[in-house]
Enzyme design. Structure first.
Site, PDB file in Angstrom:
ATOM      1  N   HIS A  63      -1.987  13.182  -6.427  1.00 41.28           N
ATOM      2  CA  HIS A  63      -1.428  12.588  -5.208  1.00 41.28           C
ATOM      3  C   HIS A  63      -1.405  11.058  -5.296  1.00 41.28           C
ATOM      4  O   HIS A  63      -1.027  10.375  -4.357  1.00 41.28           O
ATOM      5  CB  HIS A  63      -2.256  13.037  -4.001  1.00 41.28           C
ATOM      6  CG  HIS A  63      -1.619  12.784  -2.675  1.00 41.28           C
ATOM      7  ND1 HIS A  63      -2.090  11.847  -1.780  1.00 41.28           N
ATOM      8  CD2 HIS A  63      -0.539  13.357  -2.078  1.00 41.28           C
ATOM      9  CE1 HIS A  63      -1.348  11.856  -0.684  1.00 41.28           C
ATOM     10  NE2 HIS A  63      -0.394  12.751  -0.830  1.00 41.28           N
ATOM     11  N   ASP A 115     -14.354  -4.734  11.099  1.00 38.42           N
ATOM     12  CA  ASP A 115     -14.749  -6.104  11.455  1.00 38.42           C
ATOM     13  C   ASP A 115     -13.854  -7.165  10.835  1.00 38.42           C
ATOM     14  O   ASP A 115     -14.252  -8.332  10.731  1.00 38.42           O
ATOM     15  CB  ASP A 115     -16.207  -6.369  11.055  1.00 38.42           C
ATOM     16  CG  ASP A 115     -17.199  -5.602  11.926  1.00 38.42           C
ATOM     17  OD1 ASP A 115     -16.800  -5.179  13.028  1.00 38.42           O
ATOM     18  OD2 ASP A 115     -18.358  -5.430  11.503  1.00 38.42           O
ATOM     19  N   LYS A 130      -0.433   7.250  -5.968  1.00 37.52           N
ATOM     20  CA  LYS A 130       0.838   6.512  -5.814  1.00 37.52           C
ATOM     21  C   LYS A 130       0.636   5.129  -6.428  1.00 37.52           C
ATOM     22  O   LYS A 130       0.246   4.173  -5.740  1.00 37.52           O
ATOM     23  CB  LYS A 130       1.222   6.418  -4.345  1.00 37.52           C
ATOM     24  CG  LYS A 130       1.269   7.800  -3.653  1.00 37.52           C
ATOM     25  CD  LYS A 130       0.757   7.682  -2.245  1.00 37.52           C
ATOM     26  CE  LYS A 130       0.433   9.007  -1.601  1.00 37.52           C
ATOM     27  NZ  LYS A 130       1.390  10.042  -1.704  1.00 37.52           N
ATOM     28  N   LYS A 168      -2.083   4.651   5.502  1.00 40.23           N
ATOM     29  CA  LYS A 168      -3.513   4.917   5.607  1.00 40.23           C
ATOM     30  C   LYS A 168      -4.208   3.562   5.588  1.00 40.23           C
ATOM     31  O   LYS A 168      -4.227   2.877   4.554  1.00 40.23           O
ATOM     32  CB  LYS A 168      -4.034   5.772   4.453  1.00 40.23           C
ATOM     33  CG  LYS A 168      -3.446   7.186   4.406  1.00 40.23           C
ATOM     34  CD  LYS A 168      -2.233   7.234   3.535  1.00 40.23           C
ATOM     35  CE  LYS A 168      -1.653   8.652   3.459  1.00 40.23           C
ATOM     36  NZ  LYS A 168      -0.327   8.652   2.822  1.00 40.23           N
ATOM     37  N   HIS A 197       3.197   7.064   7.614  1.00 39.09           N
ATOM     38  CA  HIS A 197       2.548   7.587   6.420  1.00 39.09           C
ATOM     39  C   HIS A 197       1.459   6.643   5.910  1.00 39.09           C
ATOM     40  O   HIS A 197       0.863   6.875   4.862  1.00 39.09           O
ATOM     41  CB  HIS A 197       3.627   7.804   5.346  1.00 39.09           C
ATOM     42  CG  HIS A 197       3.214   8.674   4.217  1.00 39.09           C
ATOM     43  ND1 HIS A 197       3.152   8.222   2.910  1.00 39.09           N
ATOM     44  CD2 HIS A 197       2.834   9.975   4.174  1.00 39.09           C
ATOM     45  CE1 HIS A 197       2.769   9.205   2.113  1.00 39.09           C
ATOM     46  NE2 HIS A 197       2.567  10.273   2.855  1.00 39.09           N
ATOM     47  N   ASP A 243       2.615  -3.465 -18.049  1.00 39.70           N
ATOM     48  CA  ASP A 243       2.068  -4.299 -19.117  1.00 39.70           C
ATOM     49  C   ASP A 243       0.583  -4.593 -18.969  1.00 39.70           C
ATOM     50  O   ASP A 243       0.077  -5.560 -19.548  1.00 39.70           O
ATOM     51  CB  ASP A 243       2.827  -5.632 -19.195  1.00 39.70           C
ATOM     52  CG  ASP A 243       4.297  -5.465 -19.541  1.00 39.70           C
ATOM     53  OD1 ASP A 243       4.663  -4.368 -20.011  1.00 39.70           O
ATOM     54  OD2 ASP A 243       5.063  -6.407 -19.341  1.00 39.70           O
TER      55      ASP A 243
END
Length: 484
Positions: free
Chosen positions: A402, A231, A404, A226, A224, A409
């Protein structure tokens, strides 16, 4: 008793006995998951075992040997060095309102994940898909040596083809291009989708793939993550996959609200390590050596200190979940969470409730629509429990959420690929950035406040007005939450 009746009851008895033996023999499995799988197998005799065979079996040590055996480039020595500095309180950690706790958090990730603290990174938060892909393709066009790409979902639509063309052009120029995709997330791609890229010298491989998709016994363990590394100098990670829906082009989902990071600095090197480990575990005949050309250590680019933390079924430490628990337990004023799926395990749920009871302001934001209806109903069930415990639950009403993210604080935040659900903690391969930077944390707080204006509160009155059928669907979905 007829012969058919004897066969039937014999089959039921054998199914039950095998269910108990098969599920309980995996000693390290969570007890909630054990009961959920027993429910599936006993409710669906025979067929339940087929489901378990493909979706329930844990990865064997033999299957994950390559993932565990590959030492990260110079990481063990650096990890031990940073541990020693923490012991002597000489590790230069970012200033915060709880300096000792920050030491503890850095130590937690060093111990559980060999996640070194990198300092002086330049990090940009990106919350819009058009902006993210425009910048990504500009960075790809500037690549001189290599481009490493991992996405869970990779579609062959407009943005997918645009990204593919950019990669093909760089491969044609002699730049090393490697694409690692998940065979489930990218299942709609044709077999020849990456052919031209390969013709130009590029490489594309499935993670945990199988020549026979329908009999892939590792089907339930998905990459899952990404990750893009250009470079060894520029890195990307976060929630955006590759598809037109992530640009808000699908009318059904509407505007796509997500959060991604663009990173410059030595934090990129830890993303690079993660990519190369995954690549070498998936591509047996095209493995990459950890040469210096992939790890160009750089001088300070900015002011952000961070740790890149990964987790998956190859490691029982569940480092990202532990990081979430540590963050929430450190909070003194507020906890802000954005997630499309909110299905916490008991430990995380108890930590959130303790924070609420301690006077911490807890706000959770979830979407107003499902992309996975069964999972969304379980999410609503847990969200209602939070409301009754005293948290604010905001329903994002401007498309699909979507993102996450967790921020405490206005001091520390985490952005990555892991949802607040058991699948992300135990079954998926995930990666999150834990960031010690007040400026970025406060920026994320402002983004949350802007999203609040496009959301509505889930109230106890709304919960009381749910129909019995809706309540049943939520509770039924929740029964299976440990294996969702």
């Amino acid at each position: 008793m007829t012969i058919l009746s004897t066969i039937f009851w014999g089959f039921i008895f054998l199914n039950s006995a095998l269910a108990i033996f098969t599920v309980f023999k995996e000693k390290e499995r969570d007890i909630a998951a054990i009961w959920a799988w027993l429910l599936v197998i006993t409710m669906l005799p025979g067929f339940g075992f087929v489901i378990y065979l493909f979706l329930g079996r844990k990865i064997s040590k033999e299957s994950i040997f390559d993932l565990r055996s590959q030492d990260r480039i110079g990481m063990p020595q650096l990890v031990e060095s940073q541990k020693s500095l923490i012991e002597s309180e000489n590790l230069d950690v970012p200033e915060s309102n709880y300096q000792d706790k920050t030491f503890e958090m850095v130590r937690l990730f060093l111990e559980s994940n060999q996640a070194v603290l990198t300092k002086g990174n330049k990090v940009r938060i990106i919350s819009d898909g058009e902006e993210k892909f425009d910048q990504l393709i500009r960075d790809i066009e500037k690549a001189e040596h290599h481009i490493h790409v991992t996405y869970y979902i990779f579609r062959g639509d407009n943005i997918g083809l645009r990204l593919l063309r950019a990669l093909e052009e760089k491969a044609k120029q002699g730049v090393e291009v490697k694409v690692l995709y998940d065979p489930v997330g990218a299942r709609v791609l044709g077999k020849d989708f990456f052919n031209k890229l390969r013709t130009y010298g590029g490489h594309a491989e499935p993670f945990f793939g199988s020549k026979f998709f329908l009999i892939n016994l590792r089907l339930n363990y998905r990459n899952h993550r990404k990750i893009v590394v250009v470079d060894g100098k520029v890195g990307y990670t976060g929630g955006f996959n590759v598809g037109d829906d992530y640009l808000g082009m699908y009318e059904k989902m509407g505007y796509w609200r997500d959060t991604h990071l663009r990173i410059e600095g030595n934090g990129v090197l830890t993303l690079q390590t993660r990519f190369l480990m995954d690549w070498n575990a998936s591509s047996k005949d095209k493995q990459v050596n950890y040469g210096e050309v992939y790890f160009p250590f750089s001088s300070l680019k900015g002011s952000t200190d961070m740790q890149i933390v990964s987790s998956g079924p190859d490691n029982e430490m569940h480092a990202i979940k532990k990081g979430f628990i540590k963050m929430i337990s450190m909070a003194k004023e507020s906890v802000l969470i954005q997630t499309p799926y909110f299905i916490p395990d008991e430990a995380l749920m108890e930590t959130i409730k303790i924070a609420i009871l301690s006077g911490i302001k807890v706000k959770v934001m979830i979407p107003n629509k499902p992309d996975h209806p069964f999972i969304y109903r379980a999410t609503l069930s847990y969200a209602e429990e939070l409301v009754k415990s005293g948290a604010e639950v905001h329903i994002y009403d401007n498309g699909f959420l979507h993102s996450k993210v967790i921020v405490i604080d206005g001091e520390i935040l985490s952005v990555g690929t892991a949802n607040f659900d058991i699948r992300s903690f135990r079954l998926n391969f995930e990666v999150n950035a834990f960031i010690y930077d007040r400026y970025l944390a406060k920026k994320q707080v402002r983004l949350f406040e802007e999203d609040e204006k496009k959301s509505y509160l889930l109230t106890e009155d709304m919960i009381k007005n749910y129909s019995r059928w809706e309540i049943f669907k939520q509770q039924f979905s929740r029964l299976f939450s440990p294996i969702l």
